[in-house]
Design a protein around this motif. Structure first.
Motif, PDB file in Angstrom:
ATOM      1  N   MET A  13       0.823  -1.205   0.000  1.00 43.94           N
ATOM      2  CA  MET A  13       0.000   0.000   0.000  1.00 43.94           C
ATOM      3  C   MET A  13       0.866   1.268   0.000  1.00 43.94           C
ATOM      4  SD  MET A  13      -2.984  -1.137  -0.071  1.00 43.94           S
ATOM      5  CE  MET A  13      -4.288  -0.176   0.556  1.00 43.94           C
ATOM      6  N   CYS A  14       2.011   1.141   0.517  1.00 45.88           N
ATOM      7  CA  CYS A  14       2.913   2.290   0.599  1.00 45.88           C
ATOM      8  C   CYS A  14       4.045   2.109  -0.391  1.00 45.88           C
ATOM      9  CB  CYS A  14       3.501   2.411   1.998  1.00 45.88           C
ATOM     10  SG  CYS A  14       2.277   2.689   3.243  1.00 45.88           S
ATOM     11  N   LYS A  15       4.547   3.249  -0.802  1.00 44.52           N
ATOM     12  CA  LYS A  15       5.715   3.194  -1.673  1.00 44.52           C
ATOM     13  C   LYS A  15       6.920   2.838  -0.821  1.00 44.52           C
ATOM     14  CE  LYS A  15       4.195   6.730  -4.882  1.00 44.52           C
ATOM     15  NZ  LYS A  15       4.489   8.025  -5.464  1.00 44.52           N
ATOM     16  N   PRO A  16       7.893   2.177  -1.362  1.00 43.15           N
ATOM     17  CA  PRO A  16       9.103   1.885  -0.585  1.00 43.15           C
ATOM     18  C   PRO A  16       9.831   3.192  -0.239  1.00 43.15           C
ATOM     19  CG  PRO A  16       9.316   1.092  -2.856  1.00 43.15           C
ATOM     20  CD  PRO A  16       7.937   1.650  -2.700  1.00 43.15           C
ATOM     21  N   ASP A  17      10.506   3.207   0.918  1.00 41.77           N
ATOM     22  CA  ASP A  17      11.252   4.385   1.385  1.00 41.77           C
ATOM     23  C   ASP A  17      12.456   4.605   0.486  1.00 41.77           C
ATOM     24  OD1 ASP A  17      12.355   6.465   2.740  1.00 41.77           O
ATOM     25  OD2 ASP A  17      12.781   5.356   4.575  1.00 41.77           O
ATOM     26  N   PRO A  18      12.477   5.712  -0.258  1.00 41.60           N
ATOM     27  CA  PRO A  18      13.606   5.923  -1.174  1.00 41.60           C
ATOM     28  C   PRO A  18      14.916   6.162  -0.418  1.00 41.60           C
ATOM     29  CG  PRO A  18      12.195   7.866  -1.161  1.00 41.60           C
ATOM     30  CD  PRO A  18      11.514   6.810  -0.321  1.00 41.60           C
ATOM     31  N   LEU A  19      14.833   6.634   0.832  1.00 39.94           N
ATOM     32  CA  LEU A  19      16.050   6.916   1.586  1.00 39.94           C
ATOM     33  C   LEU A  19      16.746   5.641   2.021  1.00 39.94           C
ATOM     34  CD1 LEU A  19      14.864   9.885   3.823  1.00 39.94           C
ATOM     35  CD2 LEU A  19      16.110   9.976   1.681  1.00 39.94           C
ATOM     36  N   SER A  20      15.968   4.582   2.215  1.00 41.11           N
ATOM     37  CA  SER A  20      16.589   3.354   2.695  1.00 41.11           C
ATOM     38  C   SER A  20      17.405   2.672   1.612  1.00 41.11           C
ATOM     39  CB  SER A  20      15.522   2.402   3.230  1.00 41.11           C
ATOM     40  OG  SER A  20      14.671   2.003   2.171  1.00 41.11           O
ATOM     41  N   GLU A  21      17.153   3.058   0.394  1.00 40.22           N
ATOM     42  CA  GLU A  21      17.865   2.406  -0.710  1.00 40.22           C
ATOM     43  C   GLU A  21      19.099   3.180  -1.144  1.00 40.22           C
ATOM     44  OE1 GLU A  21      15.033   1.789  -3.778  1.00 40.22           O
ATOM     45  OE2 GLU A  21      13.708   0.659  -2.482  1.00 40.22           O
ATOM     46  N   SER A  22      19.353   4.379  -0.567  1.00 45.90           N
ATOM     47  CA  SER A  22      20.507   5.170  -1.018  1.00 45.90           C
ATOM     48  C   SER A  22      21.375   5.577   0.169  1.00 45.90           C
ATOM     49  CB  SER A  22      20.010   6.414  -1.767  1.00 45.90           C
ATOM     50  OG  SER A  22      19.377   7.284  -0.858  1.00 45.90           O
ATOM     51  N   GLY A  23      22.405   6.383  -0.087  1.00 44.71           N
ATOM     52  CA  GLY A  23      23.318   6.848   0.950  1.00 44.71           C
ATOM     53  C   GLY A  23      22.768   8.053   1.692  1.00 44.71           C
ATOM     54  N   GLU A  24      21.550   8.469   1.355  1.00 44.78           N
ATOM     55  CA  GLU A  24      20.971   9.630   2.003  1.00 44.78           C
ATOM     56  C   GLU A  24      20.720   9.379   3.483  1.00 44.78           C
ATOM     57  OE1 GLU A  24      17.600  11.018  -0.214  1.00 44.78           O
ATOM     58  OE2 GLU A  24      18.769  11.196  -2.042  1.00 44.78           O
ATOM     59  N   THR A  25      20.434   8.155   3.843  1.00 46.54           N
ATOM     60  CA  THR A  25      20.227   7.828   5.251  1.00 46.54           C
ATOM     61  C   THR A  25      21.511   8.081   6.028  1.00 46.54           C
ATOM     62  OG1 THR A  25      18.618   6.149   4.661  1.00 46.54           O
ATOM     63  CG2 THR A  25      19.534   6.021   6.863  1.00 46.54           C
ATOM     64  N   ALA A  26      22.621   7.685   5.480  1.00 49.65           N
ATOM     65  CA  ALA A  26      23.916   7.903   6.127  1.00 49.65           C
ATOM     66  C   ALA A  26      24.192   9.395   6.276  1.00 49.65           C
ATOM     67  CB  ALA A  26      25.026   7.225   5.341  1.00 49.65           C
ATOM     68  N   ILE A  27      23.846  10.154   5.257  1.00 52.98           N
ATOM     69  CA  ILE A  27      24.052  11.605   5.305  1.00 52.98           C
ATOM     70  C   ILE A  27      23.183  12.218   6.404  1.00 52.98           C
ATOM     71  CG2 ILE A  27      23.712  13.770   4.047  1.00 52.98           C
ATOM     72  CD1 ILE A  27      24.514  12.235   1.499  1.00 52.98           C
ATOM     73  N   LEU A  28      21.913  11.797   6.472  1.00 53.71           N
ATOM     74  CA  LEU A  28      21.019  12.326   7.494  1.00 53.71           C
ATOM     75  C   LEU A  28      21.504  11.952   8.898  1.00 53.71           C
ATOM     76  CD1 LEU A  28      17.480  11.807   5.907  1.00 53.71           C
ATOM     77  CD2 LEU A  28      18.670  13.947   6.344  1.00 53.71           C
ATOM     78  N   LEU A  29      21.991  10.735   9.054  1.00 55.82           N
ATOM     79  CA  LEU A  29      22.528  10.324  10.354  1.00 55.82           C
ATOM     80  C   LEU A  29      23.767  11.149  10.718  1.00 55.82           C
ATOM     81  CD1 LEU A  29      22.090   6.440  10.235  1.00 55.82           C
ATOM     82  CD2 LEU A  29      20.846   8.069  11.664  1.00 55.82           C
ATOM     83  N   ALA A  30      24.609  11.409   9.741  1.00 53.33           N
ATOM     84  CA  ALA A  30      25.801  12.215   9.984  1.00 53.33           C
ATOM     85  C   ALA A  30      25.411  13.645  10.362  1.00 53.33           C
ATOM     86  CB  ALA A  30      26.702  12.218   8.760  1.00 53.33           C
ATOM     87  N   LEU A  31      24.390  14.188   9.678  1.00 59.02           N
ATOM     88  CA  LEU A  31      23.922  15.537  10.006  1.00 59.02           C
ATOM     89  C   LEU A  31      23.320  15.578  11.406  1.00 59.02           C
ATOM     90  CD1 LEU A  31      22.321  16.705   6.638  1.00 59.02           C
ATOM     91  CD2 LEU A  31      24.378  17.597   7.724  1.00 59.02           C
ATOM     92  N   LYS A  32      22.596  14.540  11.781  1.00 49.58           N
ATOM     93  CA  LYS A  32      22.010  14.480  13.119  1.00 49.58           C
ATOM     94  C   LYS A  32      23.115  14.412  14.176  1.00 49.58           C
ATOM     95  CE  LYS A  32      17.670  13.023  14.730  1.00 49.58           C
ATOM     96  NZ  LYS A  32      17.035  14.261  14.540  1.00 49.58           N
ATOM     97  N   THR A  33      24.164  13.629  13.910  1.00 50.64           N
ATOM     98  CA  THR A  33      25.302  13.534  14.828  1.00 50.64           C
ATOM     99  C   THR A  33      26.006  14.880  14.935  1.00 50.64           C
ATOM    100  OG1 THR A  33      25.587  11.225  14.208  1.00 50.64           O
ATOM    101  CG2 THR A  33      27.445  12.290  15.290  1.00 50.64           C
ATOM    102  N   ARG A  34      26.173  15.533  13.806  1.00 48.47           N
ATOM    103  CA  ARG A  34      26.822  16.852  13.787  1.00 48.47           C
ATOM    104  C   ARG A  34      25.991  17.875  14.543  1.00 48.47           C
ATOM    105  NH1 ARG A  34      31.155  19.780  14.014  1.00 48.47           N
ATOM    106  NH2 ARG A  34      31.066  21.664  12.779  1.00 48.47           N
ATOM    107  N   GLU A  35      24.669  17.804  14.373  1.00 50.73           N
ATOM    108  CA  GLU A  35      23.790  18.718  15.089  1.00 50.73           C
ATOM    109  C   GLU A  35      23.903  18.503  16.600  1.00 50.73           C
ATOM    110  OE1 GLU A  35      19.114  20.090  15.090  1.00 50.73           O
ATOM    111  OE2 GLU A  35      19.596  18.040  14.498  1.00 50.73           O
ATOM    112  N   ALA A  36      23.980  17.268  17.041  1.00 49.95           N
ATOM    113  CA  ALA A  36      24.122  16.967  18.469  1.00 49.95           C
ATOM    114  C   ALA A  36      25.469  17.495  18.986  1.00 49.95           C
ATOM    115  CB  ALA A  36      24.004  15.466  18.712  1.00 49.95           C
ATOM    116  N   ALA A  37      26.527  17.340  18.197  1.00 51.31           N
ATOM    117  CA  ALA A  37      27.841  17.836  18.599  1.00 51.31           C
ATOM    118  C   ALA A  37      27.828  19.361  18.697  1.00 51.31           C
ATOM    119  CB  ALA A  37      28.907  17.372  17.606  1.00 51.31           C
ATOM    120  N   LEU A  38      27.175  20.020  17.751  1.00 48.23           N
ATOM    121  CA  LEU A  38      27.079  21.480  17.785  1.00 48.23           C
ATOM    122  C   LEU A  38      26.257  21.947  18.986  1.00 48.23           C
ATOM    123  CD1 LEU A  38      26.619  22.330  13.990  1.00 48.23           C
ATOM    124  CD2 LEU A  38      28.619  22.790  15.422  1.00 48.23           C
ATOM    125  N   ASP A  39      25.205  21.216  19.307  1.00 52.35           N
ATOM    126  CA  ASP A  39      24.410  21.558  20.490  1.00 52.35           C
ATOM    127  C   ASP A  39      25.255  21.444  21.757  1.00 52.35           C
ATOM    128  OD1 ASP A  39      22.181  22.090  18.962  1.00 52.35           O
ATOM    129  OD2 ASP A  39      21.226  20.141  19.324  1.00 52.35           O
TER     130      ASP A  39
END
Length: 167
Positions: A13-39
């Protein structure tokens, strides 16, 4: 319930998550880690700023507490200087009224520092007459002090008469 073994499962019923199939998930995780470090860094800077503000306030209080003491010390210094000037003025007046030869005899026996302080405050006409009546070595020493250029010990006339290496 329907048995799915007889029929294929229904289409998703749902489209597959396009982020799970690419390196974008890794980028988002890295940005989240960077945001936590900046905080964390921002929190550390805020703490440092609070410490600096507290230190600055403490220093301001200490400076404010020291200002009256500094004024008191300045007043004491001024009072001490006035007393000192009055003492020297009395000596200058005393020796200024004396016969120059008598004053010179006394000066020959006094500490050169005292003689210097009296003569530098005295009228040049009176000090000249006293210097002329003093012993030549003492007069030279005082004159050098008055000029602000003491002669090196080896050039002093008393040392010139001694052989090399003599005490």
């Amino acid at each position: 319930m329907a048995n799915w073994t007889d029929r294929p499962p229904p289409p998703p019923m749902c489209k597959p998550d396009p982020l799970s199939e690419s390196g974008e998930t890794a980028i988002l995780l890295a940005l989240k880690t960077r945001e936590a470090a900046l905080d964390r860094r921002a929190e550390a800077l805020d703490r440092e700023q609070q410490e600096l503000d507290a230190t600055k306030a403490a220093l301001s209080r200490q400076i404010a507490a020291l200002k009256p003491l500094a004024k008191r010390l300045e007043a004491l210094k001024t009072q001490n200087q006035s007393t000192e000037d009055a003492k020297w003025a009395a000596l200058v007046a005393t020796y200024g009224t004396m016969d120059p030869r008598n004053a010179a005899r006394i000066f020959d026996g006094l500490d050169p520092e005292i003689v210097f302080n009296v003569l530098r405050r005295m009228n040049s006409r009176k000090s000249a007459a006293i210097l002329a009546s003093m012993s030549p070595d003492k007069a030279q020493s005082i004159t050098e002090r008055l000029a602000g250029e003491p002669a090196p010990p080896s050039m002093h006339p008393a040392n010139a008469l001694l052989p090399d290496g003599a005490p």
